[in-house]
Design an enzyme around this catalytic site. Structure first.
Site, short mmCIF file in Angstrom:
data_model
loop_
_atom_site.label_atom_id
_atom_site.label_comp_id
_atom_site.label_asym_id
_atom_site.label_seq_id
_atom_site.Cartn_x
_atom_site.Cartn_y
_atom_site.Cartn_z
N THR A 1 -35.16 17.02 -22.30
CA THR A 1 -35.40 17.85 -21.12
C THR A 1 -34.64 19.17 -21.19
OG1 THR A 1 -35.46 15.77 -19.91
CG2 THR A 1 -35.51 17.75 -18.59
N ASN B 1 -29.60 5.38 -30.94
CA ASN B 1 -28.44 6.27 -31.03
C ASN B 1 -27.60 5.99 -32.28
OD1 ASN B 1 -29.02 7.71 -28.74
ND2 ASN B 1 -27.84 6.39 -27.39
N ASP C 1 -25.16 10.84 -30.03
CA ASP C 1 -25.50 10.96 -28.61
C ASP C 1 -24.41 10.43 -27.69
OD1 ASP C 1 -26.75 11.55 -26.29
OD2 ASP C 1 -28.60 10.50 -26.72
N LYS D 1 -27.19 1.69 -28.84
CA LYS D 1 -28.50 1.08 -29.08
C LYS D 1 -29.03 1.64 -30.39
CE LYS D 1 -30.62 4.69 -26.23
NZ LYS D 1 -31.46 5.01 -25.06
N ALA E 1 -32.62 20.22 -24.07
CA ALA E 1 -32.22 20.67 -25.39
C ALA E 1 -33.26 20.35 -26.46
CB ALA E 1 -30.88 20.03 -25.77
N LYS E 2 -33.21 21.14 -27.53
CA LYS E 2 -34.02 20.87 -28.72
C LYS E 2 -33.05 20.80 -29.90
CE LYS E 2 -38.13 23.30 -27.01
NZ LYS E 2 -38.97 24.50 -27.15
N ASP F 1 -23.71 3.83 -24.30
CA ASP F 1 -25.17 3.79 -24.52
C ASP F 1 -25.47 3.45 -25.98
OD1 ASP F 1 -27.83 3.90 -23.73
OD2 ASP F 1 -28.02 6.05 -24.05
N LEU G 1 -36.27 18.74 -35.04
CA LEU G 1 -36.01 17.33 -35.33
C LEU G 1 -36.23 16.45 -34.11
CD1 LEU G 1 -32.70 17.79 -37.38
CD2 LEU G 1 -34.97 17.33 -38.30
#
Length: 430
Positions: free
Chosen positions: A23, A140, A153, A137, A25-26, A135, A19
């Site tokens: 840097t 997120n 996030d 926005k 994590a996936k 954060d 999905l």
């Protein structure tokens, strides 16, 4: 574990398509083999995280997600770990990012208001738990299949515990265009007020289809943010303009509060008051007033929900990164008053020939009387109040040999404390 589609993660989840990735994590779509439920799994590479010193950020994200349970916040289901990976299993939100909608242009007033109401109610809930996102926005903010908003996030989030003594946060973070002026100025800021500013920028973007503060030169953009220098599009309703001017007030002291936003007539139109019920359902988690049972000893620290979670075995996050057998902290809980616990610890220290040094702030220091393998054994017992008759006690080694310390604590202190221990870390509650 492999990252191939169709592989099974931790013998519990069948891995699906990717999905997103960053840097460290996936994120994969996955299916619970037992229940068939769809989830999203964030697979964190331990080695990369350790290499760049991001352990605290990962721990914080997990802790915050575990603490915050609200219909408009992405839910955390469980955390698992192998030698190389950490698996964070979350609610799978299928509708994509709010950003994708905004990228196609402005959103109709009633829809924008609904998203803003959901955002504010979720942020208010987070703040009531001592959590500041920092954060906020459109990237997120996710949308589910019912077109309802979900905050995600929490990697940059701050907890009330991370404030300095002046009560302010001091970390510069967030995405420049959405960041409050006081965050840019690096003079310390109130996390709640900074989040409110970001919510205002989000509302502006939803209704206008573009950012209020834009400049190819970052310094110039910061200057505009510092002065709250922006223009409304002509079609903005006057009641929305008035509200946004109060939200994007460059002075955090006079900036509108969430409580006042919720009283605003434009905001209240069609507002689902059930969203406020979530805020109060577990107010017992909030930090209460300090009880001072022993003026000689000083008050014990009160615990909020984050403390309890981070102390509990199921969410003792240090275990994701370190060998538990060598841990220097040992914790137990007791259904007793602080005075009873202190008295019991003093009696045991005499039997074990340990010197006791009392300190303020709910801390007792124990020192051995003779040299051990690595010097004199020294450790603290810190007492945290959950209620006046229920406490958590953390024993932490400061000096001496770790194995010697663990032997004293586990083989000698623990049996001597058995009549007051309710749970010992690592055991199921009885």
């Amino acid at each position: 574990m492999g990252d191939k589609k169709g592989s099974v993660l931790m013998q519990r989840y069948e891995q699906g398509k990717i999905l997103g990735h960053g840097t460290f994590a996936k994120v994969y779509q996955a299916r619970n083999i037992e229940t068939g439920a769809n989830v999203a799994i964030k697979v964190v590479d331990k080695e990369k995280v350790l290499k760049v010193g991001m352990i605290e950020q990962i721990k914080r994200e997990i802790s915050v997600m575990r603490l915050v349970r609200h219909p408009h916040v992405v839910q955390l289901y469980e955390v698992m770990a192998s030698k190389a990976k950490i698996y964070i299993v979350m609610e799978h939100v299928r509708g994509g990012e709010l950003f994708d909608k905004v990228a196609r242009g402005k959103i109709k007033g009633d829809i924008a208001r609904k998203y803003f109401q959901q955002l504010i109610s979720a942020v208010d809930y987070c703040h009531s738990r001592g959590v500041y996102h920092r954060d906020l926005k459109p990237e997120n903010l996710l949308l589910d299949q019912n077109e309802d908003l979900k905050i995600t996030d929490f990697g940059l989030s701050a907890l009330a515990e991370s404030r300095r003594q002046d009560g302010l946060l001091h970390t510069m973070c967030g995405t420049p265009a959405y960041v409050a002026p006081e965050v840019i100025h690096r003079k310390g800021y109130d996390g709640a007020k900074a989040d409110i500013w970001s919510c205002g920028v989000v509302l502006f973007v939803l209704l206008a289809g573009y950012l209020p503060f834009q400049d190819s030169n970052l310094i110039e953009m910061y200057k505009k943010i510092g002065k709250a220098e922006f223009k409304f599009p002509n079609m903005f309703p006057s009641d929305v303009k008035r509200l946004l001017l109060k939200i994007m007030d460059p002075n955090p002291k006079t900036r509108i509060s969430i409580a006042k936003i919720m009283e605003n007539s434009w905001f209240r139109k069609g507002f689902d008051s059930k969203l406020l019920e979530n805020r109060h359902e577990s107010d017992a988690y909030k930090t209460g007033s300090v009880q001072d049972d022993d003026s000689m000893f000083g008050p014990c620290y009160n615990l909020n929900a984050f403390d309890i979670i981070s102390f509990s075995e199921g969410f003792d996050l240090s275990g994701l990164f370190e060998d538990k057998s060598q841990k220097k902290e040992v914790r137990f809980s007791a259904r007793e008053t602080a005075l009873t616990i202190i008295s019991k610890l003093e009696d045991i220290s005499k039997k074990l020939k340990l010197k006791v040094k009392k300190k303020n702030g709910g801390i007792m220091r124990f020192e051995g009387c003779k040299e051990g393998r690595k010097g004199i054994l020294c450790f603290d017992a810190e007492i945290f109040e959950v209620t006046p008759t229920f406490h958590m006690i953390e024993l932490k080694k400061l000096g001496g040999d770790t194995l010697e310390y663990l032997k004293v604590v586990r083989q000698e202190m623990r049996p001597a404390l058995k009549d007051i221990i309710w749970t010992w870390q690592g055991e199921q509650e009885t």
